[in-house]
Design an enzyme around this catalytic site. Structure first.
Site, PDB file in Angstrom:
ATOM      1  CE  LYS A 271      -4.059  -1.953  -0.051  1.00  0.00           C
ATOM      2  NZ  LYS A 271      -5.074  -1.969   0.979  1.00  0.00           N
TER       3      LYS A 271
ATOM      4  NE  ARG B 273      -6.968  -8.880  -0.230  1.00  0.00           N
ATOM      5  CZ  ARG B 273      -6.512  -8.026  -1.147  1.00  0.00           C
ATOM      6  NH1 ARG B 273      -5.687  -7.040  -0.781  1.00  0.00           N
ATOM      7  NH2 ARG B 273      -6.874  -8.131  -2.417  1.00  0.00           N
TER       8      ARG B 273
END
Length: 262
Positions: free
Chosen positions: A219, A253
């Site tokens: 991210k 995840r």
């Protein structure tokens, strides 16, 4: 957690490996969007410790192409059923916000639904999830597809997330959705500071009753402030993953499960 008839023990954290069937994912777009490569990546994820394989056919990065349900289904094709046939021990999560894609995925053999929209982008989705009886991942996000990446100024990000979850859990429980995983929604409409605050105060998210999923892999809030690329922050991401597990995350995840040995 009852995954399509199989009980999964989340008393110890589990890994969810990401399998993107997209040509435009921000980190690995186009690598796995054919059956041969998708199967090979599924095998790789499982061999490296993933309990779940999270399959997505639509990129939700900023400025990504918006796909309709039929295009998601076309991209998925036979991948779910092929993975189930080749790796019957696998547990498959389907990353979609469309009711029709959930219906298709259920017929193909998925084990849980990972919906970034909290049921807000397709009014039929939660009813379909309820009919399947599958576990559901509830993510904190802005109320529409168009606004999902708009940065919101939160007075208290943890309080806001918990208030959102409280309202949505009432709706899910009313619809009969029982197995629920909470996801605070890293990367969606939150500032860098707020996302680090979520990590720092992760133990205060949720209500002690539901497992929490953390999806921080590659991210931008990690790599952009460092002036790096998504594939250049493995150590920084590992440190954050370990911190999240220490603070109670039950599912991590990530793209590369081999980087995190549980």
């Amino acid at each position: 957690m009852n995954c399509n008839g199989r009980l999964v023990d989340l008393s110890k954290p589990k890994l969810m490996g990401i399998l993107n069937l997209t040509p435009d994912s921000f980190s690995d777009g186009g690598k796995f969007n054919n059956e041969k490569n998708a199967l090979k990546q599924a095998e790789n994820l499982l061999k490296n410790g993933a309990t779940f394989i999270d399959i997505g056919a639509q990129s939700t990065r900023p400025n990504a192409e918006y796909l309709k349900a039929d295009e998601e289904i076309r991209r998925i094709g036979n991948v779910i059923s092929l993975i189930k046939k080749e790796f019957p021990e696998s547990l498959i999560s389907l990353d979609t916000f469309y009711a029709d894609v959930v219906k298709f995925g259920f017929d193909e053999g998925i084990d849980l639904v990972n919906d970034i929209s909290a049921g807000q982008f397709d009014s039929e989705l939660l009813s379909v999830v309820s009919k399947t009886g599958l576990p559901y991942i509830l993510m904190h996000i802005n109320p529409s597809y168009e606004s999902m990446h708009e940065k919101i100024k939160f007075d208290d990000i943890i309080l806001s997330i918990n208030r959102f979850f409280s309202e949505k859990l009432l709706e899910l429980n009313h619809k009969g959705i029982k197995d629920i995983i909470l996801d605070p929604g890293f990367g969606f409409g939150k500032t860098v500071d707020d996302q680090y605050k979520i990590i720092d105060e992760f133990e205060y998210i949720g209500f002690g009753k539901y497992p929490i999923l953390a999806g921080i892999s590659k991210k931008s809030f990690i790599y952009k402030p460092l002036g790096k690329q998504p594939n250049e922050v493995e150590k920084e991401t590992l440190d954050l993953h370990l911190k999240l597990i220490e603070k109670g995350a039950k599912i991590i995840r990530l793209h590369n499960p081999e980087t995190l040995k549980l």
